[in-house]
Design a protein around this motif. Structure first.
Motif, short mmCIF file in Angstrom:
data_model
loop_
_atom_site.label_atom_id
_atom_site.label_comp_id
_atom_site.label_asym_id
_atom_site.label_seq_id
_atom_site.Cartn_x
_atom_site.Cartn_y
_atom_site.Cartn_z
N GLN A 61 0.85 -1.19 0.00
CA GLN A 61 0.00 0.00 0.00
C GLN A 61 0.89 1.24 0.00
N ARG A 62 0.56 2.21 -0.81
CA ARG A 62 1.33 3.46 -0.86
C ARG A 62 1.41 4.05 0.53
N CYS A 63 2.63 4.44 0.92
CA CYS A 63 2.86 4.97 2.27
C CYS A 63 3.77 6.19 2.16
N VAL A 64 3.42 7.24 2.87
CA VAL A 64 4.19 8.49 2.84
C VAL A 64 4.83 8.72 4.19
N GLU A 65 6.15 8.92 4.19
CA GLU A 65 6.86 9.25 5.42
C GLU A 65 6.47 10.68 5.83
N PRO A 66 5.88 10.85 7.01
CA PRO A 66 5.39 12.18 7.40
C PRO A 66 6.49 13.22 7.55
N ALA A 67 7.68 12.80 7.95
CA ALA A 67 8.75 13.77 8.19
C ALA A 67 9.36 14.31 6.89
N SER A 68 9.52 13.43 5.90
CA SER A 68 10.23 13.82 4.68
C SER A 68 9.35 13.86 3.43
N GLY A 69 8.17 13.26 3.50
CA GLY A 69 7.32 13.17 2.32
C GLY A 69 7.72 12.05 1.39
N ALA A 70 8.73 11.24 1.76
CA ALA A 70 9.21 10.15 0.92
C ALA A 70 8.10 9.11 0.70
N ILE A 71 8.08 8.53 -0.49
CA ILE A 71 7.08 7.54 -0.87
C ILE A 71 7.66 6.14 -0.72
N ARG A 72 6.90 5.24 -0.10
CA ARG A 72 7.27 3.83 0.02
C ARG A 72 6.13 2.97 -0.54
N HIS A 73 6.47 1.74 -0.95
CA HIS A 73 5.44 0.90 -1.57
C HIS A 73 4.77 -0.04 -0.57
N LEU A 74 5.19 0.00 0.70
CA LEU A 74 4.61 -0.87 1.72
C LEU A 74 4.23 -0.07 2.96
N ARG A 75 3.10 -0.43 3.55
CA ARG A 75 2.72 0.12 4.85
C ARG A 75 3.13 -0.88 5.92
N ALA A 76 3.65 -0.41 7.04
CA ALA A 76 4.19 -1.30 8.07
C ALA A 76 3.54 -1.06 9.43
N GLU A 77 3.51 -2.14 10.22
CA GLU A 77 3.03 -2.05 11.59
C GLU A 77 3.93 -2.92 12.47
N LEU A 78 4.54 -2.32 13.47
CA LEU A 78 5.44 -3.03 14.39
C LEU A 78 4.73 -3.23 15.72
N ARG A 79 4.72 -4.48 16.19
CA ARG A 79 4.09 -4.81 17.47
C ARG A 79 5.12 -5.47 18.37
N ILE A 80 5.36 -4.86 19.52
CA ILE A 80 6.29 -5.43 20.51
C ILE A 80 5.59 -5.50 21.85
N ASP A 81 5.32 -6.73 22.29
CA ASP A 81 4.62 -6.96 23.56
C ASP A 81 3.35 -6.12 23.68
N GLY A 82 2.58 -6.09 22.59
CA GLY A 82 1.30 -5.39 22.62
C GLY A 82 1.35 -3.93 22.24
N GLN A 83 2.55 -3.34 22.19
CA GLN A 83 2.67 -1.93 21.80
C GLN A 83 2.76 -1.84 20.29
N VAL A 84 1.89 -1.03 19.68
CA VAL A 84 1.78 -0.96 18.22
C VAL A 84 2.31 0.38 17.70
N SER A 85 3.15 0.31 16.67
CA SER A 85 3.69 1.51 16.02
C SER A 85 3.49 1.39 14.52
N GLN A 86 3.10 2.50 13.89
CA GLN A 86 2.84 2.51 12.45
C GLN A 86 4.04 3.09 11.70
N GLY A 87 4.18 2.70 10.43
CA GLY A 87 5.27 3.23 9.62
C GLY A 87 5.19 2.78 8.18
N CYS A 88 6.28 2.95 7.45
CA CYS A 88 6.38 2.59 6.04
C CYS A 88 7.54 1.63 5.85
N ALA A 89 7.55 0.93 4.70
CA ALA A 89 8.60 -0.06 4.46
C ALA A 89 8.83 -0.23 2.96
N TYR A 90 9.94 -0.90 2.64
CA TYR A 90 10.24 -1.25 1.25
C TYR A 90 11.11 -2.50 1.23
#
Length: 224
Positions: A188-217
């Motif tokens: 899924q198209r994903c935009v880095e909020p800080a730089s505006g960079a475009i990535r082709h993957l949307r990411a979600e990191l889960r560590i012991d129940g804590q969820v963080s959103q981001g982008c990936a390639y």
């Protein structure tokens, strides 16, 4: 005379077998294409692609309807600006006055304002790179495992199990060090909020129940 139909049937059998073979052969959209990184720039109303460490420039044709032309215009409205692009496509076409041929782009992995992407020594070894903000986190995955870096914490190296998800996504999971870690990525198209960079993957990191959103390639060690 009776042998004639049998002879005709025997002649046609290889043809039928050949048709069946071609009908059942799986199609790979990446066949004949190449993944390339380089610089995008505007010239004479056109978008040109210069591969890393080369002097050749290719006229960009968005054959895969990736939205590359619109993305490039939104990231670099200034005609003199330069962008780093990570693309897959086919090089071809005849040499023209302002280019060395045509690059038929079929897939967009990354697009960002001029960076050191061409000099990234880790890219060819990675299978996946993901990152997010608020809080800052970064995951680098390779054949040796993955390393998770988070703001205010020590780097966490982990072995992982990779699983494919229907729809083209991936799941990287680990139970090492008494921690339950999951990294989910989806196409899924994903935009880095800080730089505006475009990535082709949307990411979600889960560590012991804590969820963080981001982008990936995908990294250079993954050929898709």
């Amino acid at each position: 005379m009776r042998a004639t139909p049998l002879l005709m049937l025997a002649t046609l059998l290889p043809l039928f077998a050949g048709c069946q073979m071609f009908a059942e052969a799986p199609s790979d959209p990446n066949i004949g294409s190449t993944r390339m990184q380089g610089e995008l720039s505007a010239g004479n109303g056109k978008l040109l692609f210069k591969p890393c460490n080369e002097n050749r420039r290719f006229l960009v044709n968005d054959a895969g309807n990736t939205g590359l032309l619109q993305e490039a215009d939104s990231l670099a409205p200034d005609a003199k600006a330069r962008l780093f692009a990570d693309l897959r496509g086919r090089l071809g076409g005849s040499r023209q006055a302002d280019s060395d041929g045509q690059f038929d782009v079929q897939r967009l992995y990354r697009l960002e304002r001029a960076s050191n992407g061409c000099e990234d020594p880790n890219f060819k070894h990675l299978t996946l790179r993901a990152e997010g903000h608020s809080p800052e986190w970064d995951v680098k995955a390779s054949g040796r495992g993955m390393i998770i870096e988070r703001a205010g914490k020590d780097a966490l190296p982990l072995p992982f199990l990779e699983e494919e998800i229907p729809g083209g996504g991936l799941s990287l999971s680990s139970e090492a060090n008494a921690q339950h870690v999951e990294l989910w990525v989806a196409p899924q198209r994903c935009v880095e909020p800080a730089s505006g960079a475009i990535r082709h993957l949307r990411a979600e990191l889960r560590i012991d129940g804590q969820v963080s959103q981001g982008c990936a390639y995908f990294g250079g060690a993954r050929d898709n």
